[in-house]
Design a protein around this motif. Structure first.
Motif: not given
Length: 252
Positions: A223-236
């Motif tokens: 869950k933590e990895t999914m949340t962190e990955a989603y935020a990273a992808v969206e940030s750019a």
């Protein structure tokens, strides 16, 4: 200029690219049988993807390639803006990898057989046994620095926005204790949106974010990895594409 580009792509670029696609598929199939899928399952497709962008006059920019190590296996999780995501990642990621793709793509003439020969993984959700077989094939592929690319949304965007992430790729990363690398694709939607019929010339940017190493094991890590990955992808992504919009066929 748009009309001239349409004439160019119909009369010159697309006929050349059709021939290149068939030749690439044949080379991949024969090469994988004779010389092994590690080399022939990657490099012909890489060159093919670069040539497609070249002949269609599509500029490409890559950011962050220095963040990934050559001999380390990763699970890459990009957003899925459109069909040109394939060419951007295959041609410019700079890493030997296997795709995890929809089972229906196996039926594509030439390309489906080439993907099978190259060792790419077709996701079969027809039953629990088939799902386990798919996961085992993915695990077997992640050797000798070979990585895996999975579109965690599972379907192309209709709007350019991201849908929600499914947990399959993150479950696999958790099982194998591999780092997840978020990737942002920007510009593919403008070139050929899911509902579009014409290719439009537009630059593409591939942004490779910092790898997310496993911090533990189990549901909380996933869950933590999914949340962190989603935020990273969206940030750019450009501001106009930020914010989740669920795709109609994500649940299929």
């Amino acid at each position: 200029m748009k009309i001239l580009y349409y004439i160019y792509q119909i009369c010159i670029a697309l006929p050349i690219l059709l021939v290149l696609t068939i030749l690439t598929a044949i080379v991949t199939i024969i090469g994988s049988l004779v010389g092994g899928a590690h080399f022939w399952g990657y490099y012909p497709g890489k060159i093919w993807s670069q040539l497609i962008c070249l002949f269609l006059l599509i500029p490409v920019k890559v950011r962050g390639r220095e963040k990934i190590h050559k001999h380390t296996s990763y699970i890459f999780v990009p957003n899925h803006q459109g069909s040109f995501d394939i060419f951007l990642i295959y041609g410019f990621l700079g890493r030997n990898f296997k795709w995890m793709m929809k089972k229906s793509l196996r039926k594509l003439p030439f390309v489906g057989k080439a993907c099978e020969s190259a060792g790419h993984i077709f996701v079969d959700r027809s039953g629990p046994k088939k799902v386990l077989e798919t996961i085992q094939q993915a695990k077997n592929s992640l050797k000798d620095g070979v990585s895996l690319v999975v579109f965690p949304e599972g379907a192309r965007s209709f709007t350019g926005h991201m849908g929600y992430f499914k947990k399959g790729a993150f479950q696999l990363a958790d099982d194998l204790q591999l780092a997840v690398v978020p990737i942002t694709i920007d510009g593919s939607f403008e070139i050929l949106p899911r509902t579009g019929k014409w290719i439009h010339r537009h630059r593409m940017i591939l942004t490779i974010h910092d790898p997310i190493p496993p911090k533990g094991k189990g549901p909380e890590n996933i869950k933590e990895t999914m949340t962190e990955a989603y935020a990273a992808v969206e940030s750019a992504l450009p501001e106009r594409y930020k914010g989740m919009v669920k795709n109609e066929d994500q649940d299929r």
